[in-house]
Structures are given as C-alpha cells and as structure tokens.
Design a protein around this motif. Structure first.
Motif, PDB file in Angstrom:
ATOM      1  N   GLU A 359       0.948  -1.170   0.081  1.00  0.00           N
ATOM      2  CA  GLU A 359       0.008   0.012  -0.005  1.00  0.00           C
ATOM      3  C   GLU A 359       0.637   1.313  -0.113  1.00  0.00           C
ATOM      4  OE1 GLU A 359      -2.601  -0.393   3.366  1.00  0.00           O
ATOM      5  OE2 GLU A 359      -3.374  -2.313   2.519  1.00  0.00           O
ATOM      6  N   LYS A 360       2.306   1.192  -0.137  1.00  0.00           N
ATOM      7  CA  LYS A 360       2.867   2.295   0.035  1.00  0.00           C
ATOM      8  C   LYS A 360       3.164   2.735  -1.645  1.00  0.00           C
ATOM      9  CE  LYS A 360       5.086   3.547   2.953  1.00  0.00           C
ATOM     10  NZ  LYS A 360       4.969   4.568   3.975  1.00  0.00           N
ATOM     11  N   SER A 361       3.322   4.200  -1.549  1.00  0.00           N
ATOM     12  CA  SER A 361       3.758   4.895  -2.807  1.00  0.00           C
ATOM     13  C   SER A 361       4.960   4.769  -3.303  1.00  0.00           C
ATOM     14  CB  SER A 361       3.076   6.273  -3.193  1.00  0.00           C
ATOM     15  OG  SER A 361       3.618   7.052  -1.985  1.00  0.00           O
ATOM     16  N   GLU A 362       5.972   4.877  -2.248  1.00  0.00           N
ATOM     17  CA  GLU A 362       7.288   4.879  -2.369  1.00  0.00           C
ATOM     18  C   GLU A 362       7.936   3.642  -1.683  1.00  0.00           C
ATOM     19  OE1 GLU A 362      11.497   7.558  -1.324  1.00  0.00           O
ATOM     20  OE2 GLU A 362       9.294   8.332  -0.884  1.00  0.00           O
ATOM     21  N   LYS A 363       8.316   2.759  -2.492  1.00  0.00           N
ATOM     22  CA  LYS A 363       8.542   1.547  -2.119  1.00  0.00           C
ATOM     23  C   LYS A 363      10.056   1.099  -1.734  1.00  0.00           C
ATOM     24  CE  LYS A 363       4.363  -0.512  -3.837  1.00  0.00           C
ATOM     25  NZ  LYS A 363       3.489  -1.627  -4.697  1.00  0.00           N
ATOM     26  N   LYS A 364      10.596   0.813  -0.685  1.00  0.00           N
ATOM     27  CA  LYS A 364      11.854   0.700  -0.643  1.00  0.00           C
ATOM     28  C   LYS A 364      12.530  -0.438   0.492  1.00  0.00           C
ATOM     29  CE  LYS A 364      13.599   5.423  -1.378  1.00  0.00           C
ATOM     30  NZ  LYS A 364      14.494   6.709  -0.745  1.00  0.00           N
ATOM     31  N   MET A 365      13.449  -1.049  -0.029  1.00  0.00           N
ATOM     32  CA  MET A 365      13.747  -2.141   0.963  1.00  0.00           C
ATOM     33  C   MET A 365      15.448  -2.136   1.079  1.00  0.00           C
ATOM     34  SD  MET A 365      13.453  -6.594   0.047  1.00  0.00           S
ATOM     35  CE  MET A 365      11.531  -5.979  -0.375  1.00  0.00           C
ATOM     36  N   TYR A 366      15.822  -2.557   2.500  1.00  0.00           N
ATOM     37  CA  TYR A 366      17.054  -2.126   2.517  1.00  0.00           C
ATOM     38  C   TYR A 366      17.668  -3.680   3.049  1.00  0.00           C
ATOM     39  CZ  TYR A 366      15.395   2.327   2.884  1.00  0.00           C
ATOM     40  OH  TYR A 366      14.859   3.678   2.575  1.00  0.00           O
ATOM     41  N   ILE A 367      18.898  -4.118   2.513  1.00  0.00           N
ATOM     42  CA  ILE A 367      19.594  -5.401   2.767  1.00  0.00           C
ATOM     43  C   ILE A 367      21.010  -4.755   3.321  1.00  0.00           C
ATOM     44  CG2 ILE A 367      20.535  -7.551   2.333  1.00  0.00           C
ATOM     45  CD1 ILE A 367      18.133  -7.711   0.236  1.00  0.00           C
ATOM     46  N   SER A 368      21.295  -5.213   4.699  1.00  0.00           N
ATOM     47  CA  SER A 368      22.656  -4.806   4.963  1.00  0.00           C
ATOM     48  C   SER A 368      23.344  -5.869   6.109  1.00  0.00           C
ATOM     49  CB  SER A 368      22.719  -3.632   5.728  1.00  0.00           C
ATOM     50  OG  SER A 368      21.955  -3.589   6.758  1.00  0.00           O
ATOM     51  N   SER A 369      24.544  -5.772   6.386  1.00  0.00           N
ATOM     52  CA  SER A 369      25.221  -6.813   7.154  1.00  0.00           C
ATOM     53  C   SER A 369      26.351  -6.163   7.795  1.00  0.00           C
ATOM     54  CB  SER A 369      25.739  -8.060   6.379  1.00  0.00           C
ATOM     55  OG  SER A 369      26.830  -7.805   5.532  1.00  0.00           O
ATOM     56  N   TYR A 370      26.849  -6.688   9.271  1.00  0.00           N
ATOM     57  CA  TYR A 370      27.881  -6.114   9.796  1.00  0.00           C
ATOM     58  C   TYR A 370      28.203  -6.997  10.910  1.00  0.00           C
ATOM     59  CZ  TYR A 370      24.293  -5.038  13.282  1.00  0.00           C
ATOM     60  OH  TYR A 370      23.075  -5.180  14.329  1.00  0.00           O
ATOM     61  N   THR A 371      29.464  -7.113  11.507  1.00  0.00           N
ATOM     62  CA  THR A 371      29.874  -7.938  12.280  1.00  0.00           C
ATOM     63  C   THR A 371      30.127  -7.226  13.767  1.00  0.00           C
ATOM     64  OG1 THR A 371      31.268  -9.210  10.807  1.00  0.00           O
ATOM     65  CG2 THR A 371      31.708  -9.731  13.051  1.00  0.00           C
ATOM     66  N   GLU A 372      29.775  -7.967  14.928  1.00  0.00           N
ATOM     67  CA  GLU A 372      29.894  -7.376  16.207  1.00  0.00           C
ATOM     68  C   GLU A 372      29.975  -8.211  17.406  1.00  0.00           C
ATOM     69  OE1 GLU A 372      26.744  -4.728  18.652  1.00  0.00           O
ATOM     70  OE2 GLU A 372      27.473  -3.333  17.001  1.00  0.00           O
ATOM     71  N   ASN A 373      31.007  -8.053  18.177  1.00  0.00           N
ATOM     72  CA  ASN A 373      31.382  -9.022  19.331  1.00  0.00           C
ATOM     73  C   ASN A 373      31.279 -10.423  18.827  1.00  0.00           C
ATOM     74  OD1 ASN A 373      31.160  -6.866  21.007  1.00  0.00           O
ATOM     75  ND2 ASN A 373      29.106  -6.954  21.325  1.00  0.00           N
ATOM     76  N   ASN A 374      32.039 -10.850  17.829  1.00  0.00           N
ATOM     77  CA  ASN A 374      32.165 -12.482  17.197  1.00  0.00           C
ATOM     78  C   ASN A 374      30.647 -12.808  16.689  1.00  0.00           C
ATOM     79  OD1 ASN A 374      33.777 -14.177  16.531  1.00  0.00           O
ATOM     80  ND2 ASN A 374      33.412 -15.469  18.329  1.00  0.00           N
ATOM     81  N   ARG A 375      29.727 -11.713  16.386  1.00  0.00           N
ATOM     82  CA  ARG A 375      28.527 -12.198  15.914  1.00  0.00           C
ATOM     83  C   ARG A 375      28.274 -11.504  14.562  1.00  0.00           C
ATOM     84  NH1 ARG A 375      27.717 -12.736  21.256  1.00  0.00           N
ATOM     85  NH2 ARG A 375      26.442 -14.109  22.096  1.00  0.00           N
ATOM     86  N   PHE A 376      27.590 -12.308  13.543  1.00  0.00           N
ATOM     87  CA  PHE A 376      27.355 -11.610  12.188  1.00  0.00           C
ATOM     88  C   PHE A 376      25.942 -11.159  12.182  1.00  0.00           C
ATOM     89  CE2 PHE A 376      26.372 -12.573   7.683  1.00  0.00           C
ATOM     90  CZ  PHE A 376      27.220 -11.169   7.060  1.00  0.00           C
ATOM     91  N   PHE A 377      25.665 -10.316  11.697  1.00  0.00           N
ATOM     92  CA  PHE A 377      24.013  -9.555  11.787  1.00  0.00           C
ATOM     93  C   PHE A 377      23.767  -9.361  10.209  1.00  0.00           C
ATOM     94  CE2 PHE A 377      25.454  -8.677  16.124  1.00  0.00           C
ATOM     95  CZ  PHE A 377      24.481  -9.019  16.643  1.00  0.00           C
ATOM     96  N   ILE A 378      22.576  -9.962   9.689  1.00  0.00           N
ATOM     97  CA  ILE A 378      22.069  -9.678   8.681  1.00  0.00           C
ATOM     98  C   ILE A 378      20.801  -8.889   8.777  1.00  0.00           C
ATOM     99  CG2 ILE A 378      21.076 -10.769   6.443  1.00  0.00           C
ATOM    100  CD1 ILE A 378      22.944 -13.151   6.804  1.00  0.00           C
ATOM    101  N   THR A 379      20.639  -7.806   8.232  1.00  0.00           N
ATOM    102  CA  THR A 379      19.328  -7.054   8.467  1.00  0.00           C
ATOM    103  C   THR A 379      18.690  -6.743   7.297  1.00  0.00           C
ATOM    104  OG1 THR A 379      20.491  -5.983  10.171  1.00  0.00           O
ATOM    105  CG2 THR A 379      18.367  -4.719   9.137  1.00  0.00           C
ATOM    106  N   ILE A 380      17.243  -7.153   7.404  1.00  0.00           N
ATOM    107  CA  ILE A 380      16.384  -6.945   5.959  1.00  0.00           C
ATOM    108  C   ILE A 380      15.336  -6.004   6.402  1.00  0.00           C
ATOM    109  CG2 ILE A 380      14.880  -7.870   4.326  1.00  0.00           C
ATOM    110  CD1 ILE A 380      16.321 -10.384   4.604  1.00  0.00           C
ATOM    111  N   SER A 381      15.300  -4.626   5.820  1.00  0.00           N
ATOM    112  CA  SER A 381      14.522  -3.758   6.169  1.00  0.00           C
ATOM    113  C   SER A 381      13.343  -3.153   5.163  1.00  0.00           C
ATOM    114  CB  SER A 381      15.009  -2.442   7.021  1.00  0.00           C
ATOM    115  OG  SER A 381      16.137  -2.874   7.648  1.00  0.00           O
ATOM    116  N   ASP A 382      12.209  -2.580   5.454  1.00  0.00           N
ATOM    117  CA  ASP A 382      11.606  -1.921   4.537  1.00  0.00           C
ATOM    118  C   ASP A 382      10.660  -0.755   5.236  1.00  0.00           C
ATOM    119  OD1 ASP A 382       8.832  -2.525   5.411  1.00  0.00           O
ATOM    120  OD2 ASP A 382       9.716  -4.640   5.317  1.00  0.00           O
TER     121      ASP A 382
END
Length: 441
Positions: A359-382
């Motif tokens: 239902e959004k007129s401006e549609k954006k999706m973000y994919i990113s990753s980073y490492t912190e404290n010996n942990r690997f993070f993957i983020t999927i946002s909208d």
C-alpha cells in the motif's frame, strides 16, 4: 496554636482570682477578718477551678498529640471541641487521620498486588545491623513451603541454601541464576534479582526469585494453547463444511429417483470436499515442515554469493511491485551455514517485506550486514506499514498470518532454521521502518 476562647476564659478566671485576693487583703486591712476569711475561701475555690480547667485542657491536648504520635486515630472529639477550643487541633487530627487511612489503603493495594504476582518476592528491612522481613508475598511462601516469618535468622532455618547465597554477596545488588536445594529435594535453578533502596531513615533489600523451570513450563503451555487454537480453527473450518456436504450427499443418494439438479449438487459437493481436503493436506504438510525440520548441512558459503542468488530469484517480483532494493552487502567473508535453508529464510523475509510495501507509494527495501562481538548480523528492512502493536507477540506463532493467501509458517520456519544454526531472529518496528535481524554466532 492560637485558641482565643481558651485564653479569654483563662484571663477572666485569673482576673476574678486577683480581685478576690485583693478584696481579701483589703478586708484584713480593715479588720473584717470573718469577711476576709469568706472571700479568701471563694478565692481558693476559684483558684482550684482554674487549676482543673487548665489541667483538663492540657490533658486533652496531650492525649490527642499522643494518639497522633502513636498513629492511633480511634479517638472521637466531642462536638463542642470541633467548633470551639480545639478546632485547630481537631482539623490537624482529621487531616492526619485521612492521610493515615489513605496510606493504609495504599499498603493494602501494594500487598495485594505483590501477593498476586507469579514472582516470589521478599522485602527485608534493616534494623541496626540485622535484617527483619518487611514483606513476604504468597508466591514466595507457597513456592518454598515456608511460613511468613518475621526475621532473617528464622528464614535461614527453612532456606539455609538460599540465605547463604545472598549472604555471600553481603546483601548487594545482583542478577544471576542460582541452583539451590529445597527441603532435601534435587537442586532447582532460579533466576535471582536483588536490589537495595533507602527511604527516609529505613534501608530495604528486595529479593525477587523466578523458577526457571516454571517459566519454561508456563511459556510451553501458552505456546501449546495458542497452537491448538490455530489447529482446531483450521480443522473446524474444513471439517464443518465437509460434514455438512456429506450429510447432504447421503440425503440425495437415499432418494428413489435422482433428478438432473441432484447430479449437479453431487458434483458441487464433491468438488468442495476435495478443495477442503486439499486445504487440510496443505495445512498438515506445512505442520510437518515445521515439526520435521532437517538438521542443517553447514558449509562455508560466501555472503555475496548467498545474497546474489536470493536477489536473482526475487528480482522479477521486486520489479513487478516497483520496489527499490538498496543492497548494502559487500562482504568478501564466508560463513558456516546450510545455504539452501538460509536462502529459504532470506526469501521468506523479502517476501514479507514485499507484502508490507503493497500500500506504499514509495517502496524501499534495505539489505545490510555487519559484524559485532564475534556475531554476524544480517538486516532486511522496509519502509512499509510495520507490525501492529496488537499482533507483535504473534508474528512468530505457527500458522498466524494477516495475508489472505498466507500459510502462516514463513516466519516460524525462518526462526526455527536460524535457531538450528545456533543464532536467533528478531525484529524492530517503528513508524518509518521495520527490520528483521538475523544473528549468527
């Protein structure tokens, strides 16, 4: 405390006594000894009356002030004292009485709240160098099978292991898991949280205890109840029409002669039964996927390769929905994962974002990753509509979905896959952005 009526009455009495004594001395001076004796007797009576008058007034003040100091507000003021000599004192007494009743009511509410929570609570009050038990709630008493004793040393007779653990810390603040033995039973694990606080001249030590096993059992019970609600709902949605249509078919075939319309009804009923049976089959198959998730076959997989394959699969849908994908993953490192299972997770999360952006007129999706404290993070946002507060605690529940064509297993399956990899899946949502975060250790 200004009390003009009392002062005026006292002044009049003093004035009368002085006049009578003056008259007595004057009559003695004039040698009217008998008259002087009579006037002196009246002066003495007046003096005695003044003494008892002042004494009664001061005694009433003392009794009332003593009642206030002892928090005893059972005294009843005579009606004349409410208006006359003791009006100010009466107002003070009534004000403090109301405050004391209000404080008592609050204490009853606090005690009632503490007695109705599922956490064992114990509050200690320090007196000199010793600790008295200020409050022990019902949960604590029931959980450890101890009476509501009044002193720490008495509690040590019932729960020596717990008291020893707390004394080891010198009654300092901590939050930790402890294992203690209760009534010669096996060791039990509790989450212990303590804190110290000071109020006026009193010092308090608050102890909160939760049985980890009981918390787990409670969560498991809640999960099973929610799951059974969903399963029974799905089964009834299919079985109710199947039963009704079967009864209708039985009624039709029991007729002596079948009309052309009857054959149409039979076809329609059988078609509906097949559709509902297919729905049940899909439902059971989805449940089997959740219950029988295979153990991950882990291999070192490049991050870029993993996301390139996922984006290539989802790219036609993203173009069709006019969604701008902002890919911020440029890592050359590799991680130990089951590539097929992790692709399934990422595709599920991207699919959810596509639905959230409908239902959004401006549609954006973000994919990113980073490492912190010996942990690997993957983020999927909208920048979609986010997750409504009333369903935030249900998003990972099996078969729960807000989509008409959804099966309600995508997020649950994704969570199970990530946990099978030794990580966790969480989400963050606000007005402008919703993010699902994969954490791999």
């Amino acid at each position: 405390m200004k009390n003009w009526k009392f002062y005026n009455a006292f002044f009049v009495r003093v004035l009368f006594v002085m006049i009578l004594f003056f008259c007595c001395f004057f009559l003695i001076y004039k040698m009217f000894y008998y008259n002087a004796l009579l006037v002196g007797f009246f002066a003495f009576l007046m003096l005695a009356e003044m003494y008892f008058y002042v004494k009664n007034q001061l005694q009433f003040y003392d009794r009332t002030l003593l009642s206030i100091l002892k928090n005893d507000f059972s005294t009843n003021f005579p009606e004349e004292n409410k208006r006359d000599n003791f009006k100010s004192l009466y107002l003070l007494y009534e004000t403090l009485k109301e405050q004391q009743q209000e404080q008592t009511s609050k204490e009853l509410i606090y005690r009632s709240l503490l007695n109705n929570i599922d956490t064992a609570a114990l509050i200690l009050e320090k007196e000199n160098e010793d600790w008295n038990i200020f409050l022990m709630n019902d949960c604590f008493s029931d959980l450890f099978k101890v009476p509501k004793v009044s002193h720490w040393k008495y509690l040590k007779n019932y729960l020596p292991s717990l008291c020893l653990e707390i004394e080891k810390t010198d009654f300092s603040e901590l939050k930790a898991a402890i294992s203690i033995k209760i009534e010669e039973q096996d060791l039990q694990t509790f989450m212990l949280q303590t804190s110290r606080t000071q109020s006026y001249k009193k010092e308090y030590f608050i102890i909160l205890l939760d049985s980890i096993q009981r918390v787990i059992e409670k969560k498991e019970k809640e999960a099973w109840i929610n799951l059974m609600k969903i399963i029974s709902h799905e089964l009834m949605n299919s079985l109710t029409p199947i039963r009704a249509l079967s009864q209708n078919l039985l009624h039709i075939v029991d007729q002596d002669k079948l009309e052309e319309d009857d054959f149409e009804d039979i076809k329609s009923s059988i078609s509906t039964i097949i559709n509902r049976s297919d729905h049940l089959q899909v439902f059971v198959e989805n449940y089997r996927k959740l219950a029988m998730l295979p153990t991950p076959t882990k291999q070192m997989t490049p991050i870029n390769s993993l996301f390139e394959d996922c984006i290539r699969i989802m790219n036609p849908i993203l173009k069709q929905e006019n969604i701008e994908l902002i890919n911020d993953i440029h890592s050359s490192r590799s991680i130990l994962i089951d590539k097929n299972q992790m692709e399934q997770v990422i595709i599920n999360l991207i699919t959810n974002s596509v639905y959230a952006l409908k239902e959004k007129s401006e549609k954006k999706m973000y994919i990113s990753s980073y490492t912190e404290n010996n942990r690997f993070f993957i983020t999927i946002s909208d920048n979609g509509r986010g997750i409504d507060p009333e369903i935030q605690d249900k998003v990972f529940l099996p078969f729960f979905t807000t989509r008409k064509d959804g099966a309600g297993i995508g997020l649950t399956l994704s969570k199970n896959i990530i946990e099978a990899h030794g990580g966790y899946l969480s989400y963050q949502t606000d007005e402008d952005k919703t993010s699902f975060v994969i954490c791999l250790i």
